[in-house]
Design an enzyme around this catalytic site. Structure first.
Site, PDB file in Angstrom:
ATOM      1  NE  ARG A 139      43.686  34.205  32.253  1.00 20.34           N
ATOM      2  CZ  ARG A 139      42.505  34.620  31.796  1.00 20.34           C
ATOM      3  NH1 ARG A 139      42.455  35.430  30.758  1.00 20.34           N
ATOM      4  NH2 ARG A 139      41.397  34.241  32.383  1.00 20.34           N
ATOM      5  CD  GLN A 185      37.781  31.362  30.367  1.00 19.43           C
ATOM      6  OE1 GLN A 185      38.865  30.855  30.604  1.00 19.43           O
ATOM      7  NE2 GLN A 185      37.605  32.665  30.288  1.00 19.43           N
ATOM      8  CG  ASP A 334      34.535  38.338  34.107  1.00 15.25           C
ATOM      9  OD1 ASP A 334      35.505  37.770  34.640  1.00 15.25           O
ATOM     10  OD2 ASP A 334      33.986  37.911  33.081  1.00 15.25           O
ATOM     11  NE  ARG A 365      40.628  41.063  36.043  1.00 15.34           N
ATOM     12  CZ  ARG A 365      39.820  40.564  35.113  1.00 15.34           C
ATOM     13  NH1 ARG A 365      38.769  39.837  35.481  1.00 15.34           N
ATOM     14  NH2 ARG A 365      40.029  40.807  33.842  1.00 15.34           N
ATOM     15  NE  ARG A 406      36.075  41.686  32.880  1.00 11.27           N
ATOM     16  CZ  ARG A 406      35.251  41.894  31.847  1.00 11.27           C
ATOM     17  NH1 ARG A 406      34.679  43.058  31.659  1.00 11.27           N
ATOM     18  NH2 ARG A 406      34.958  40.929  31.008  1.00 11.27           N
TER      19      ARG A 406
HETATM   20  C1  S3P Z   1      34.060  33.328  30.808  1.00  6.92           C
HETATM   21  C2  S3P Z   1      34.081  32.717  32.019  1.00  6.92           C
HETATM   22  C3  S3P Z   1      34.662  33.307  33.239  1.00  6.92           C
HETATM   23  C4  S3P Z   1      34.985  34.791  33.036  1.00  6.92           C
HETATM   24  C5  S3P Z   1      35.560  35.107  31.702  1.00  6.92           C
HETATM   25  C6  S3P Z   1      34.637  34.662  30.592  1.00  6.92           C
HETATM   26  C7  S3P Z   1      33.431  32.642  29.668  1.00  6.92           C
HETATM   27  O1  S3P Z   1      35.833  32.628  33.585  1.00  6.92           O
HETATM   28  O2  S3P Z   1      35.838  35.233  34.061  1.00  6.92           O
HETATM   29  O3  S3P Z   1      35.807  36.492  31.548  1.00  6.92           O
HETATM   30  O4  S3P Z   1      33.075  33.295  28.686  1.00  6.92           O
HETATM   31  O5  S3P Z   1      33.254  31.410  29.757  1.00  6.92           O
HETATM   32  P1  S3P Z   1      35.810  31.161  34.231  1.00  6.92           P
HETATM   33  O6  S3P Z   1      35.805  30.195  33.122  1.00  6.92           O
HETATM   34  O7  S3P Z   1      37.040  31.089  35.041  1.00  6.92           O
HETATM   35  O8  S3P Z   1      34.563  31.027  35.024  1.00  6.92           O
END
Ligand code: S3P
Length: 447
Positions: A139, A185, A334, A365, A406
């Site tokens: 990733r 994130q 998600d 996904r 998922r």
């Molecule tokens: C999350 C943010 C999302 C989500 C992930 C959890 C988080 O991702 O898809 O499962 O806890 O900050 P992104 O940071 O890409 O929005």
């Protein structure tokens, strides 16, 4: 199916349930659980974090904090409630993580753990190496490494991926960040670094995101403000620890909301679930498609910064197609694999656009959802940033999950609700990343 992990070494076969009836409490919210543990380790004082049957991702974060020496104790009661006592590492003057440096920190499958930790470690004048499993190591990590270099940390990725080596510095620089990806994130990562920066940091993103970081830090007393797509942090700053009870995960509830909406004979009640408005898009989408869902919400409490409540879904209502795009996608990012299953049960042709981020989740996904939908007999076409889906003729199928929780959960729900024939899920154990009691809860709802 039993919840004994040994039975999960093999495939799981799932077919249509005669009915889905009952009430559930769900394991701790993954996003809130990560933050509760990490922020407590950065605060001053000590706190008890209460997590109901946490998934593997949250336990990866707890394991990292143990390696750093921030965990005083972890106890699990007979009901599976885990209580983690965290000793905050921060001085009263500035939030920081404990540990002498030189640690290798294994984040497992958890992208949230790796990205948030990168930001927290950027303000600790020491070196640490963040590692993860094969999925996490594929990733993108430059999206956090690049901005962290701008604020003065040394960050080395491995061709843009994990392992990520962070050499922190204190104080960091306060910078105005403008991000090209609206990622909670990344915002969380840069917000944690900004706690160790001299001056005002701003973070501007191109769209909405979940706001757990800003909400929890403000609740802990840190000067962090979120206004629309702008986050402002005044550093350097510390905060006191508080005990936190993490609510149930609405992204896990989504499995039962979709199953309940699709099944002709369903009445499912989900209690004590987080209802942060940046996470409840799944309810709006299913209602727009024609589902009957009721919500009773209570505000944040003394030990939880998030709204919490009860959701009830009743089946037996026909669903209509939906077009999803733009800002709407962030709230349901998600849940999109599950929403794809709902699209495959609806009247008409549904589309998803502006969701290219799905390529960079625990699996690609877009590809796995479209492959899975075609395998179960639905009409599905891949687009660069989404998909086009309509109902087909349900048939038996083997589902390849590439260990993505998922995907496993979504296609089990497809079979349970009769959108597929019998499905054979290749890696049912991977559901435990976010939802360790998924298979047991499935059994509980089938009368
Ligand atoms: C999350 C943010 C999302 C989500 C992930 C959890 C988080 O991702 O898809 O499962 O806890 O900050 P992104 O940071 O890409 O929005």
């Amino acid at each position: 199916m039993s919840d004994d992990p040994s039975t999960h070494a093999q495939d799981a076969l799932v077919s249509a349930a005669p009915a889905l009836l009952g009430s559930l409490r769900l394991p701790a919210d993954k996003s809130v659980g990560h933050r509760a543990l990490l922020f407590s380790a950065m605060g001053s004082g000590a706190a008890e974090i209460r997590l109901d049957r946490p998934g593997e991702d949250i336990l990866s974060m707890a394991g990292v904090l143990q390696t750093l020496g921030a965990v005083r104790s972890i106890e699990t009661d007979t009901a599976g409630v885990v209580r983690v006592i965290i000793d905050g590492g921060g001085s009263p003057k500035a939030a920081s993580l404990p540990g002498r440096g030189g640690e290798t920190l294994d984040c497992g499958n958890a992208g949230t753990a790796m990205r948030l930790l990168a930001g927290a470690l950027a303000g600790r004048p020491a070196v640490a190496t963040l590692t993860g499993d094969a999925s996490l190591s594929s990733r993108p990590m430059e999206r956090v490494a690049g901005p962290l270099r701008m604020v003065g940390a040394e960050v080395a990725t491995t061709n843009g991926h994990a392992p990520v080596v962070v050499v922190g510095r204190r104080p960091l620089l306060a910078v105005d960040h403008t991000l090209s990806v609206a990622s909670a994130q990344v915002i969380g990562c840069l917000t944690l670094a900004a706690l160790a920066a001299e001056g005002t940091t701003t973070i501007t993103v191109p769209g909405p995101t979940r706001d757990h970081t800003e909400r929890m830090l403000a609740w802990l007393g840190a000067p962090v403000r979120r206004e629309g797509q702008l986050t402002t942090i005044e550093g350097p700053v510390g905060f006191d620890d508080r005990d936190i009870a993490v609510p149930g995960d609405i992204s896990s509830a989504a499995a039962w909301l979709v199953a309940g909406a699709l099944h002709p004979d369903a009445h499912i009640i989900i209690e004590d679930v987080g209802l942060n408005p940046s996470r409840t898009g799944i309810i709006d989408v299913l209602r727009d498609m024609g589902a009957e869902i009721r919500v009773a919400s209570e505000g944040p409490t003394h030990d939880c910064p998030e709204p919490v409540g009860t959701i009830t879904v009743d089946g037996g209502h026909p669903l209509h197609a939906i077009d999803l795009a733009g800002d709407r996608v962030a709230d349901i990012i998600d849940e999109l694999p599950l929403i794809a299953v709902a699209m495959a049960a609806a009247d008409g042709v549904s589309t998803l656009r502006d969701a290219a981020e799905l390529h960079f989740k625990e699996s690609d996904r877009i590809r796995l959802v479209v492959d899975g939908l075609q395998a179960i007999g639905a009409h599905a076409e891949e687009r660069q940033d989404g998909w086009v889906v309509s109902r087909g003729t349900p048939r038996d199928a083997a589902i390849r999950t590439e260990a993505d929780h998922r995907i496993a959960i979504s296609f089990a729900i497809a079979a349970l609700a009769g959108v597929a024939g019998t499905v054979d899920i290749d890696d049912p154990a991977c559901a435990a990343v976010s939802y360790p009691t998924f298979w047991m809860d499935m059994e509980r709802l089938i009368p």
